[in-house]
Each structure stands twice: as C-alpha cells, then as structure tokens.
Design a protein around this motif. Structure first.
Motif, PDB file in Angstrom:
ATOM      1  N   LEU A  12       0.849  -1.187   0.000  1.00  0.00           N
ATOM      2  CA  LEU A  12       0.000   0.000   0.000  1.00  0.00           C
ATOM      3  C   LEU A  12       0.881   1.232   0.000  1.00  0.00           C
ATOM      4  O   LEU A  12       1.971   1.228   0.564  1.00  0.00           O
ATOM      5  CB  LEU A  12      -0.884   0.034   1.251  1.00  0.00           C
ATOM      6  N   GLU A  13       0.404   2.310  -0.603  1.00  0.00           N
ATOM      7  CA  GLU A  13       1.093   3.593  -0.538  1.00  0.00           C
ATOM      8  C   GLU A  13       0.637   4.262   0.752  1.00  0.00           C
ATOM      9  O   GLU A  13      -0.555   4.497   0.951  1.00  0.00           O
ATOM     10  CB  GLU A  13       0.732   4.437  -1.769  1.00  0.00           C
ATOM     11  N   ALA A  14       1.592   4.516   1.648  1.00  0.00           N
ATOM     12  CA  ALA A  14       1.234   4.988   2.994  1.00  0.00           C
ATOM     13  C   ALA A  14       0.506   6.328   2.990  1.00  0.00           C
ATOM     14  O   ALA A  14      -0.414   6.540   3.776  1.00  0.00           O
ATOM     15  CB  ALA A  14       2.483   5.082   3.858  1.00  0.00           C
ATOM     16  N   GLY A  15       0.887   7.230   2.121  1.00  0.00           N
ATOM     17  CA  GLY A  15       0.282   8.555   2.121  1.00  0.00           C
ATOM     18  C   GLY A  15      -1.175   8.568   1.707  1.00  0.00           C
ATOM     19  O   GLY A  15      -1.998   9.264   2.301  1.00  0.00           O
ATOM     20  N   THR A  16      -1.509   7.771   0.705  1.00  0.00           N
ATOM     21  CA  THR A  16      -2.869   7.782   0.169  1.00  0.00           C
ATOM     22  C   THR A  16      -3.663   6.533   0.521  1.00  0.00           C
ATOM     23  O   THR A  16      -4.881   6.516   0.391  1.00  0.00           O
ATOM     24  CB  THR A  16      -2.842   7.893  -1.366  1.00  0.00           C
ATOM     25  N   GLY A  17      -2.968   5.484   0.917  1.00  0.00           N
ATOM     26  CA  GLY A  17      -3.634   4.220   1.194  1.00  0.00           C
ATOM     27  C   GLY A  17      -3.950   3.429  -0.065  1.00  0.00           C
ATOM     28  O   GLY A  17      -4.627   2.416  -0.017  1.00  0.00           O
ATOM     29  N   ALA A  18      -3.441   3.901  -1.208  1.00  0.00           N
ATOM     30  CA  ALA A  18      -3.712   3.229  -2.477  1.00  0.00           C
ATOM     31  C   ALA A  18      -3.042   1.853  -2.510  1.00  0.00           C
ATOM     32  O   ALA A  18      -1.914   1.686  -2.061  1.00  0.00           O
ATOM     33  CB  ALA A  18      -3.195   4.079  -3.638  1.00  0.00           C
ATOM     34  N   LEU A  19      -3.750   0.880  -3.038  1.00  0.00           N
ATOM     35  CA  LEU A  19      -3.226  -0.462  -3.195  1.00  0.00           C
ATOM     36  C   LEU A  19      -2.258  -0.483  -4.370  1.00  0.00           C
ATOM     37  O   LEU A  19      -2.640  -0.169  -5.500  1.00  0.00           O
ATOM     38  CB  LEU A  19      -4.365  -1.455  -3.423  1.00  0.00           C
ATOM     39  N   LEU A  20      -0.992  -0.852  -4.112  1.00  0.00           N
ATOM     40  CA  LEU A  20      -0.006  -0.951  -5.179  1.00  0.00           C
ATOM     41  C   LEU A  20      -0.030  -2.321  -5.829  1.00  0.00           C
ATOM     42  O   LEU A  20       0.250  -2.457  -7.000  1.00  0.00           O
ATOM     43  CB  LEU A  20       1.399  -0.645  -4.641  1.00  0.00           C
ATOM     44  N   GLY A  21      -0.342  -3.336  -5.043  1.00  0.00           N
ATOM     45  CA  GLY A  21      -0.463  -4.673  -5.616  1.00  0.00           C
ATOM     46  C   GLY A  21       0.162  -5.747  -4.758  1.00  0.00           C
ATOM     47  O   GLY A  21       0.635  -5.504  -3.649  1.00  0.00           O
ATOM     48  N   LEU A  22       0.193  -6.933  -5.298  1.00  0.00           N
ATOM     49  CA  LEU A  22       0.740  -8.105  -4.639  1.00  0.00           C
ATOM     50  C   LEU A  22       2.260  -8.107  -4.819  1.00  0.00           C
ATOM     51  O   LEU A  22       2.747  -8.021  -5.935  1.00  0.00           O
ATOM     52  CB  LEU A  22       0.128  -9.353  -5.282  1.00  0.00           C
ATOM     53  N   VAL A  23       3.023  -8.165  -3.722  1.00  0.00           N
ATOM     54  CA  VAL A  23       4.486  -8.155  -3.823  1.00  0.00           C
ATOM     55  C   VAL A  23       5.106  -9.501  -3.461  1.00  0.00           C
ATOM     56  O   VAL A  23       6.279  -9.728  -3.707  1.00  0.00           O
ATOM     57  CB  VAL A  23       5.122  -7.028  -2.981  1.00  0.00           C
ATOM     58  N   SER A  24       4.317 -10.394  -2.896  1.00  0.00           N
ATOM     59  CA  SER A  24       4.799 -11.739  -2.578  1.00  0.00           C
ATOM     60  C   SER A  24       3.583 -12.626  -2.350  1.00  0.00           C
ATOM     61  O   SER A  24       2.558 -12.158  -1.861  1.00  0.00           O
ATOM     62  CB  SER A  24       5.662 -11.706  -1.312  1.00  0.00           C
ATOM     63  N   MET A  25       3.718 -13.892  -2.723  1.00  0.00           N
ATOM     64  CA  MET A  25       2.653 -14.841  -2.452  1.00  0.00           C
ATOM     65  C   MET A  25       3.271 -16.228  -2.361  1.00  0.00           C
ATOM     66  O   MET A  25       4.065 -16.614  -3.212  1.00  0.00           O
ATOM     67  CB  MET A  25       1.586 -14.836  -3.525  1.00  0.00           C
ATOM     68  N   GLN A  26       2.926 -16.934  -1.323  1.00  0.00           N
ATOM     69  CA  GLN A  26       3.399 -18.301  -1.151  1.00  0.00           C
ATOM     70  C   GLN A  26       2.194 -19.209  -0.948  1.00  0.00           C
ATOM     71  O   GLN A  26       1.265 -18.851  -0.222  1.00  0.00           O
ATOM     72  CB  GLN A  26       4.337 -18.382   0.040  1.00  0.00           C
ATOM     73  N   VAL A  27       2.231 -20.349  -1.594  1.00  0.00           N
ATOM     74  CA  VAL A  27       1.162 -21.336  -1.487  1.00  0.00           C
ATOM     75  C   VAL A  27       1.810 -22.655  -1.088  1.00  0.00           C
ATOM     76  O   VAL A  27       2.852 -23.024  -1.620  1.00  0.00           O
ATOM     77  CB  VAL A  27       0.427 -21.510  -2.841  1.00  0.00           C
ATOM     78  N   TRP A  28       1.216 -23.340  -0.116  1.00  0.00           N
ATOM     79  CA  TRP A  28       1.719 -24.643   0.272  1.00  0.00           C
ATOM     80  C   TRP A  28       0.572 -25.504   0.735  1.00  0.00           C
ATOM     81  O   TRP A  28      -0.500 -25.029   1.027  1.00  0.00           O
ATOM     82  CB  TRP A  28       2.832 -24.539   1.325  1.00  0.00           C
ATOM     83  N   ASN A  29       0.850 -26.798   0.792  1.00  0.00           N
ATOM     84  CA  ASN A  29      -0.154 -27.772   1.193  1.00  0.00           C
ATOM     85  C   ASN A  29       0.283 -28.394   2.511  1.00  0.00           C
ATOM     86  O   ASN A  29       1.383 -28.933   2.606  1.00  0.00           O
ATOM     87  CB  ASN A  29      -0.303 -28.849   0.122  1.00  0.00           C
ATOM     88  N   ARG A  30      -0.550 -28.283   3.520  1.00  0.00           N
ATOM     89  CA  ARG A  30      -0.259 -28.893   4.815  1.00  0.00           C
ATOM     90  C   ARG A  30      -1.130 -30.132   4.937  1.00  0.00           C
ATOM     91  O   ARG A  30      -2.348 -30.054   4.866  1.00  0.00           O
ATOM     92  CB  ARG A  30      -0.567 -27.921   5.948  1.00  0.00           C
ATOM     93  N   SER A  31      -0.498 -31.284   5.112  1.00  0.00           N
ATOM     94  CA  SER A  31      -1.253 -32.527   5.212  1.00  0.00           C
ATOM     95  C   SER A  31      -1.581 -32.825   6.665  1.00  0.00           C
ATOM     96  O   SER A  31      -0.954 -32.318   7.582  1.00  0.00           O
ATOM     97  CB  SER A  31      -0.455 -33.684   4.607  1.00  0.00           C
ATOM     98  N   ARG A  32      -2.581 -33.650   6.829  1.00  0.00           N
ATOM     99  CA  ARG A  32      -2.923 -34.105   8.177  1.00  0.00           C
ATOM    100  C   ARG A  32      -1.875 -35.108   8.612  1.00  0.00           C
ATOM    101  O   ARG A  32      -1.131 -35.635   7.830  1.00  0.00           O
ATOM    102  CB  ARG A  32      -4.292 -34.768   8.183  1.00  0.00           C
TER     103      ARG A  32
END
Length: 90
Positions: A12-32
């Motif tokens: 986010l842009e701190a001054g305006t609160g505007a969403l800049l976008g996704l900067v990281s994403m991790q996906v994983w599978n946790r098994s039982r």
C-alpha cells in the motif's frame, strides 16, 4: 489445520492508502498427520520461514521505495523476522 494455504503480501502507498499490488505470495499444502515438534526443525523448514521470505521478496519488489514498513499478525513475532528486507543505508 490441513489443506491448501496461501500467504499473500500486499503493498500500500502509505500517504494515500492506495493499493499498489501483490508483492509476494506463497502457497503450500499442509497434510494431516502427526508432525515432529517444530522446535526441532531447521528454520528453513518451518512455516514461519514464510515471513522472512516475504520480507525479502517485498524488499526486492519495492527496491525503489523511500521506505518500507511491514505490518503483520502475531504469528510473525519471532526473532528471525526482524531481518531487514534490504540493507540499511548509512
């Protein structure tokens, strides 16, 4: 909790609160199943490693930013997460 998990990091842009976008994403599978106590795991094998990885990825994506402030939940509250996203200038 078992199943598919997602750890997104938004900028986010701190001054305006505007969403800049996704900067990281991790996906994983946790098994039982029964897991060994996490205290015995190497840091890189723990799910909390995602906070360190996300901080580094955000630092790389936002390299041109004047400053970066990370806001996270209590799950990220551990000593290794205090590593800088990028080297501090002197």
């Amino acid at each position: 909790m078992a199943g598919l998990l997602l750890h997104p990091v938004l900028a986010l842009e701190a001054g305006t609160g505007a969403l800049l976008g996704l900067v990281s994403m991790q996906v994983w599978n946790r098994s039982r199943g029964e897991l060994a106590p996490q205290r015995k795991w190497a840091m890189a094998d723990k799910e909390s490693q995602r906070w360190i990885d996300a901080t580094r990825q955000a630092g790389a994506v936002l390299d041109g930013a004047a400053s970066i402030t990370m806001v996270s939940d209590r799950e990220s509250d551990f000593t290794n997460s205090s590593r800088s996203a990028r080297p501090m200038s002197s």
